[in-house]
Design an enzyme around this catalytic site. Structure first.
Site, PDB file in Angstrom:
ATOM      1  CB  SER A  63      -4.608   3.763  -0.550  1.00 27.00           C
ATOM      2  OG  SER A  63      -3.328   3.212  -0.424  1.00 27.00           O
ATOM      3  CE  LYS A  66      -1.477   5.479   0.618  1.00 26.49           C
ATOM      4  NZ  LYS A  66      -1.020   4.819  -0.639  1.00 26.49           N
ATOM      5  CE1 TYR A 188       0.694   5.067   4.110  1.00 29.91           C
ATOM      6  CE2 TYR A 188       1.363   2.838   4.686  1.00 29.91           C
ATOM      7  CZ  TYR A 188       0.891   3.741   3.760  1.00 29.91           C
ATOM      8  OH  TYR A 188       0.610   3.320   2.481  1.00 29.91           O
ATOM      9  CE1 TYR A 240      -2.064   4.725  -4.974  1.00 24.96           C
ATOM     10  CE2 TYR A 240      -3.482   2.905  -5.594  1.00 24.96           C
ATOM     11  CZ  TYR A 240      -3.038   3.794  -4.651  1.00 24.96           C
ATOM     12  OH  TYR A 240      -3.555   3.766  -3.404  1.00 24.96           O
ATOM     13  CB  VAL A 258      -4.744  -2.887  -1.365  1.00 22.70           C
ATOM     14  CG1 VAL A 258      -3.839  -2.346  -2.446  1.00 22.70           C
ATOM     15  CG2 VAL A 258      -4.213  -2.584   0.018  1.00 22.70           C
TER      16      VAL A 258
HETATM   17  N1  GLN Z   1      -1.507   0.093   3.464  1.00 18.30           N
HETATM   18  C1  GLN Z   1      -1.268  -0.193   2.078  1.00 18.30           C
HETATM   19  C2  GLN Z   1       0.211  -0.127   1.762  1.00 18.30           C
HETATM   20  O1  GLN Z   1       0.903   0.645   2.315  1.00 18.30           O
HETATM   21  C3  GLN Z   1      -2.053   0.788   1.244  1.00 18.30           C
HETATM   22  C4  GLN Z   1      -1.907   0.566  -0.229  1.00 18.30           C
HETATM   23  C5  GLN Z   1      -3.161   0.810  -1.020  1.00 18.30           C
HETATM   24  O2  GLN Z   1      -4.272   0.746  -0.515  1.00 18.30           O
HETATM   25  N2  GLN Z   1      -3.002   1.028  -2.316  1.00 18.30           N
HETATM   26  O3  GLN Z   1       0.737  -0.861   0.960  1.00 18.30           O
END
Ligand code: GLN
Length: 304
Positions: A63, A66, A188, A240, A258
């Protein structure tokens, strides 16, 4: 300033901690990562990098990517993106579907999965070769050509992407996704699969510590105001439903993934990346937060 001593001290303290959380296993390729790894790197605006532990090992940024895709979109369309995505903390897990129906398919913010999918949908229409352009953007920021997708991780996530596909189709039913959902999820998952070291990651976030300017080539990546806004979004939404607690403990804008990476910024001074694959129940690196809390506490510097 030389950060070697402070990060070495913190590294030696936290590496003894037994409670390290669990590696992400909903993406099978990530479940295979050795959870004992720990790396820390600090990059300063003058181009110096200080590292300790596994700071030169590549890991999946997930993530954290992003932030790059959002930067790529806002540098083209600016405020227009807020028609598709909000900018409030969600107070829910990163992959939650719950708010989307009540809020008519408009995700709360660009860092939860739904929001990042909406951003990537815009990116697909702004860039001719989205995947290549994402890599190129990050390589310039990190001042390194050695940044790639991890095909194994990308494919593993695509095979297990039911929830992200559901989020995308649901938003499409409200007219908030224009592109083909399969193509969107492919792009993505690829950008989430990008692997970087702590050193590369810290360098690539220096523009956010440097009023939007890439210190390696002097290019304005974002205006001063956009860079302020991106930092504000990282502070309020970067972790989050743990964003409040991260601000409380660390006091810096940052972003987690993650894969176990966290990167944070002290505007005007430095960026710091930490990697330890064990995650807490919010999907954020346990030791990563621990390291950063000790770093700002000991330095007595945060944005507050
Ligand atoms: N690629 C992961 C997902 O879509 C990214 C989530 C994350 O890093 N929090 O679930």
């Amino acid at each position: 300033m030389d950060y070697t001593e402070i990060i070495t001290e913190i590294y030696n303290e936290v590496r003894g901690i037994k409670e390290r959380g669990k590696v992400a296993d909903y993406i099978p390729a990530l479940a295979e990562i050795d959870p004992s790894q720990l790396g820390i790197a600090v990059a300063t605006a003058d181009g110096n990098v200080f590292g300790i532990g596994d700071w030169q090992t590549k890991f999946s940024i997930q993530s954290i990517s992003k932030v790059f895709t959002l930067a790529m979109v806002i540098r083209h369309i600016g405020d227009e993106i807020w028609q598709n995505v909000g900018r409030e903390p969600s107070g829910n897990p990163f992959n939650s579907l719950i708010q989307l129906e009540n809020e008519c398919g408009k995700p709360r913010n660009p860092f939860i999965n739904a929001g990042a999918l909406a951003v990537t949908d815009r990116l697909m229409r702004l860039y001719e070769r989205p995947k290549e352009d994402i890599l190129c953007f990050i390589r310039q920021l990190a001042d390194s050509e050695d940044i790639y997708f991890d095909k194994n991780v990308a494919i593993s996530e695509i095979y297990h992407s039911s929830r992200n596909s559901a989020l995308a189709y649901f938003m499409k039913s409200f007219g908030n996704i224009e592109g083909d959902v399969e193509t969107l999820v492919d792009i993505y998952c690829n950008h989430c699969s990008i692997t970087m070291t702590c050193g590369e990651l810290a360098r690539s976030f220096l523009f956010l510590a440097n009023r939007g300017v890439n210190p390696f080539n002097g290019e304005e990546v974002l205006s001063v105001s956009m860079s302020k806004r991106l930092n504000a979004l990282m502070l309020t939404c970067g972790f989050y439903d743990e964003s409040g607690d991260f601000a409380f403990r660390v006091g810096l804008p940052g972003k987690s993934g993650v894969g176990g990476g966290i990167v944070a910024v002290i505007p005007g001074e430095l960026s710091i990346a930490v990697w330890s694959p064990g995650l807490n129940r919010h999907g954020n690196s346990c030791l990563g937060i621990e390291v950063l809390e000790r770093f700002t506490t000991r330095l007595q510097t945060s944005i507050f």
